[in-house]
Design a protein around this motif. Structure first.
Motif, mmCIF file in Angstrom:
data_model
loop_
_atom_site.group_PDB
_atom_site.id
_atom_site.type_symbol
_atom_site.label_atom_id
_atom_site.label_comp_id
_atom_site.label_asym_id
_atom_site.label_seq_id
_atom_site.Cartn_x
_atom_site.Cartn_y
_atom_site.Cartn_z
ATOM 1 N N GLN A 23 0.814 -1.207 0.000
ATOM 2 C CA GLN A 23 0.000 0.000 0.000
ATOM 3 C C GLN A 23 0.855 1.267 0.000
ATOM 4 O O GLN A 23 0.321 2.368 -0.011
ATOM 5 C CB GLN A 23 -0.937 -0.001 1.213
ATOM 6 C CG GLN A 23 -1.925 -1.151 1.228
ATOM 7 C CD GLN A 23 -2.808 -1.157 -0.011
ATOM 8 O OE1 GLN A 23 -3.462 -0.179 -0.316
ATOM 9 N NE2 GLN A 23 -2.800 -2.260 -0.736
ATOM 10 N N GLY A 24 2.166 1.117 0.062
ATOM 11 C CA GLY A 24 3.071 2.262 0.051
ATOM 12 C C GLY A 24 3.240 2.916 1.414
ATOM 13 O O GLY A 24 3.788 4.019 1.503
ATOM 14 N N LEU A 25 2.799 2.249 2.481
ATOM 15 C CA LEU A 25 2.894 2.828 3.814
ATOM 16 C C LEU A 25 4.252 2.560 4.452
ATOM 17 O O LEU A 25 4.703 3.325 5.307
ATOM 18 C CB LEU A 25 1.783 2.274 4.712
ATOM 19 C CG LEU A 25 0.358 2.471 4.189
ATOM 20 C CD1 LEU A 25 -0.652 1.825 5.131
ATOM 21 C CD2 LEU A 25 0.052 3.947 3.986
ATOM 22 N N LEU A 26 4.884 1.486 4.076
ATOM 23 C CA LEU A 26 6.242 1.170 4.513
ATOM 24 C C LEU A 26 7.116 1.048 3.274
ATOM 25 O O LEU A 26 6.671 0.511 2.251
ATOM 26 C CB LEU A 26 6.281 -0.160 5.273
ATOM 27 C CG LEU A 26 5.696 -0.213 6.665
ATOM 28 C CD1 LEU A 26 5.727 -1.647 7.201
ATOM 29 C CD2 LEU A 26 6.455 0.707 7.605
ATOM 30 N N GLU A 40 14.781 1.609 12.743
ATOM 31 C CA GLU A 40 14.007 1.922 13.950
ATOM 32 C C GLU A 40 12.799 2.800 13.625
ATOM 33 O O GLU A 40 11.756 2.672 14.253
ATOM 34 C CB GLU A 40 14.895 2.598 14.990
ATOM 35 C CG GLU A 40 15.976 1.689 15.562
ATOM 36 C CD GLU A 40 15.417 0.444 16.221
ATOM 37 O OE1 GLU A 40 14.394 0.545 16.937
ATOM 38 O OE2 GLU A 40 16.002 -0.627 16.019
ATOM 39 N N GLU A 41 12.948 3.685 12.645
ATOM 40 C CA GLU A 41 11.838 4.567 12.274
ATOM 41 C C GLU A 41 10.640 3.779 11.742
ATOM 42 O O GLU A 41 9.496 4.226 11.837
ATOM 43 C CB GLU A 41 12.288 5.618 11.248
ATOM 44 C CG GLU A 41 12.639 5.084 9.880
ATOM 45 C CD GLU A 41 14.035 4.447 9.752
ATOM 46 O OE1 GLU A 41 14.332 3.931 8.656
ATOM 47 O OE2 GLU A 41 14.819 4.453 10.717
ATOM 48 N N ASP A 42 10.891 2.579 11.209
ATOM 49 C CA ASP A 42 9.791 1.757 10.713
ATOM 50 C C ASP A 42 8.940 1.203 11.856
ATOM 51 O O ASP A 42 7.739 0.986 11.684
ATOM 52 C CB ASP A 42 10.325 0.622 9.834
ATOM 53 C CG ASP A 42 10.896 1.148 8.530
ATOM 54 O OD1 ASP A 42 10.195 1.926 7.853
ATOM 55 O OD2 ASP A 42 12.036 0.780 8.195
ATOM 56 N N THR A 43 9.548 1.003 13.023
ATOM 57 C CA THR A 43 8.783 0.575 14.191
ATOM 58 C C THR A 43 7.759 1.646 14.547
ATOM 59 O O THR A 43 6.579 1.359 14.743
ATOM 60 C CB THR A 43 9.725 0.323 15.396
ATOM 61 O OG1 THR A 43 10.684 -0.656 15.025
ATOM 62 C CG2 THR A 43 8.952 -0.150 16.606
ATOM 63 N N LEU A 66 0.557 10.143 6.639
ATOM 64 C CA LEU A 66 1.824 9.736 7.253
ATOM 65 C C LEU A 66 2.940 10.771 7.140
ATOM 66 O O LEU A 66 3.714 10.927 8.093
ATOM 67 C CB LEU A 66 2.289 8.389 6.699
ATOM 68 C CG LEU A 66 1.604 7.176 7.310
ATOM 69 C CD1 LEU A 66 2.074 5.898 6.620
ATOM 70 C CD2 LEU A 66 1.838 7.091 8.805
ATOM 71 N N PRO A 67 3.050 11.505 6.041
ATOM 72 C CA PRO A 67 4.105 12.526 6.010
ATOM 73 C C PRO A 67 3.911 13.613 7.080
ATOM 74 O O PRO A 67 4.858 14.310 7.436
ATOM 75 C CB PRO A 67 3.986 13.128 4.604
ATOM 76 C CG PRO A 67 3.344 12.068 3.792
ATOM 77 C CD PRO A 67 2.402 11.362 4.743
ATOM 78 N N CYS A 68 2.711 13.729 7.606
ATOM 79 C CA CYS A 68 2.399 14.733 8.622
ATOM 80 C C CYS A 68 2.530 14.175 10.040
ATOM 81 O O CYS A 68 2.348 14.908 11.009
ATOM 82 C CB CYS A 68 0.972 15.249 8.432
ATOM 83 S SG CYS A 68 0.596 15.826 6.773
ATOM 84 N N ALA A 69 2.808 12.880 10.169
ATOM 85 C CA ALA A 69 2.786 12.213 11.471
ATOM 86 C C ALA A 69 4.153 12.211 12.135
ATOM 87 O O ALA A 69 5.167 11.954 11.496
ATOM 88 C CB ALA A 69 2.299 10.780 11.303
ATOM 89 N N THR A 70 4.150 12.499 13.439
ATOM 90 C CA THR A 70 5.356 12.376 14.247
ATOM 91 C C THR A 70 4.996 11.622 15.518
ATOM 92 O O THR A 70 3.888 11.762 16.045
ATOM 93 C CB THR A 70 5.960 13.747 14.622
ATOM 94 O OG1 THR A 70 4.989 14.499 15.350
ATOM 95 C CG2 THR A 70 6.373 14.527 13.388
ATOM 96 N N GLY A 71 5.902 10.800 15.981
ATOM 97 C CA GLY A 71 5.695 10.056 17.217
ATOM 98 C C GLY A 71 4.826 8.844 17.012
ATOM 99 O O GLY A 71 4.087 8.748 16.040
#
Length: 123
Positions: A23-26, A40-43, A66-71
């Motif tokens: 789906q292009g999310l990872l 680690e960022e993939d976790t 997702l480009p707007c997501a942090t944490g």
């Protein structure tokens, strides 16, 4: 880390991780042997995906957010069209709730009618 390690860390099956990739999310890196290599960022990314899915968002919408997501929770930073996308999703959810409420009223009516019929036959 390999896909099995990411699955263990996140509690998400390897099959689902591959779906997120489709789906292009990872976007894992690949080794020369073709193995997926996650950082680690993939976790954190998987936790973000799970949280956004739990909010009822589709993978298509999550891909936009997702480009707007942090944490890991995640926090959504101001991005172009972010609020419009979220408001659109909320409006669709409200419409589904309205439809379900109508379904519930109709079903309750049928139950009440059937109950009244049963009571008449019992008398």
């Amino acid at each position: 880390m390999r896909i099995g390690e990411l699955a263990s860390l996140t509690g998400v099956s390897t099959r689902l991780l591959r779906y997120y990739e489709e789906q292009g999310l990872l976007r894992p890196a690949r080794t020369t042997a073709g193995y997926r290599e996650y950082g680690e960022e993939d976790t954190v990314r998987v936790w973000q995906i799970r949280s956004l899915l739990a909010a009822g968002l589709t993978t298509r919408v999550i891909g936009e957010l997702l480009p707007c997501a942090t944490g890991p929770v995640p926090v959504l930073e101001a991005c172009p069209d972010l609020l419009a996308t979220l408001r659109g999703e909320l409006a669709e959810l409200d419409a589904r709730i309205d439809d379900l409420t109508g379904n519930r009223v109709a079903l309750s009516h049928y139950i009440a009618t059937a109950h009244g019929t049963d009571a008449e036959h019992a008398a």
